[in-house]
Design a protein around this motif. Structure first.
Motif, PDB file in Angstrom:
ATOM      1  N   TYR A 195       0.839  -1.199   0.000  1.00 40.11           N
ATOM      2  CA  TYR A 195       0.000   0.000   0.000  1.00 40.11           C
ATOM      3  C   TYR A 195       0.869   1.242   0.000  1.00 40.11           C
ATOM      4  O   TYR A 195       1.863   1.337   0.716  1.00 40.11           O
ATOM      5  CB  TYR A 195      -0.894   0.045   1.243  1.00 40.11           C
ATOM      6  N   MET A 207       1.858  -5.358   3.441  1.00 40.29           N
ATOM      7  CA  MET A 207       0.731  -5.686   4.314  1.00 40.29           C
ATOM      8  C   MET A 207       0.289  -7.132   4.114  1.00 40.29           C
ATOM      9  O   MET A 207       0.455  -7.685   3.026  1.00 40.29           O
ATOM     10  CB  MET A 207      -0.451  -4.755   4.019  1.00 40.29           C
ATOM     11  N   GLU A 234      -4.017  -7.443   7.915  1.00 38.50           N
ATOM     12  CA  GLU A 234      -3.892  -5.988   8.013  1.00 38.50           C
ATOM     13  C   GLU A 234      -4.871  -5.284   7.074  1.00 38.50           C
ATOM     14  O   GLU A 234      -5.366  -4.205   7.401  1.00 38.50           O
ATOM     15  CB  GLU A 234      -2.453  -5.564   7.712  1.00 38.50           C
ATOM     16  N   HIS A 259      -7.608  -2.112   7.415  1.00 37.34           N
ATOM     17  CA  HIS A 259      -7.075  -0.977   6.639  1.00 37.34           C
ATOM     18  C   HIS A 259      -8.172   0.064   6.408  1.00 37.34           C
ATOM     19  O   HIS A 259      -9.339  -0.266   6.246  1.00 37.34           O
ATOM     20  CB  HIS A 259      -6.550  -1.509   5.295  1.00 37.34           C
TER      21      HIS A 259
END
Length: 162
Positions: free
Chosen positions: A107, A141, A145, A149
């Motif tokens: 990300y 990630m 996670e 998020h």
């Protein structure tokens, strides 16, 4: 008596075969994206068959297709996971379908994706590391996670800018 024993054994074998087939784990497979025809389940935009496409296969085998990983999560957050059999993402480099639960993600708000969620997926952790190194930015990630998020659009894009 022998015929009756053979008949009983045949019925038992048949019954065991039926039970084994019913008790087996359902296999879910990603389906092809029909570029220029298929639309995203969330935003209704046409989906391109590239490294950003994602999909969910429901337990009844119905596919739901998305143009961005973020839209897949928008759908999950709205509808839950009870009816989901499997979810698939594209490996950013190979464009092969991989199970969402087995992927590694990167990300960064600067990563351009169709709906500006800024998350891309990889089959191998080494490829995610390579992407981060080449881009000079990004956070690796896990799927756990991603569940927590903040699926906000990056770079001013997304559904609100359509």
């Amino acid at each position: 008596m022998k015929k009756k024993t053979v008949l009983v054994l045949m019925v038992l074998v048949l019954a065991l075969g039926v039970l084994a087939a019913c008790g087996g784990k359902t296999e879910y497979k990603a389906v092809a994206i029909n570029e220029g025809v298929d639309k995203c389940e969330v935003c209704q935009m046409l989906i391109k068959d590239d490294q950003y496409a994602t999909q969910i296969i429901l337990k009844d085998q119905k596919p739901l297709k998305f143009d961005d990983l973020g839209d897949l999560y928008v759908w999950l957050n709205k509808n839950g996971r009870d009816k989901v059999g499997a979810a698939f993402v594209r490996d950013y480099y190979t464009k092969e379908w991989i199970n969402l639960d087995q992927a590694v993600f990167v990300y960064d708000k600067g990563i351009k994706t169709p709906m500006s969620f800024g998350v891309v997926s990889f089959a191998k952790e080494a490829d995610a590391d390579k992407f981060i190194k080449e881009a000079g930015a990004g956070k690796k990630m896990t799927v756990k996670e991603l569940d927590s998020h903040d699926w906000a659009h990056s770079m001013g894009g997304g559904h609100g800018s359509m």
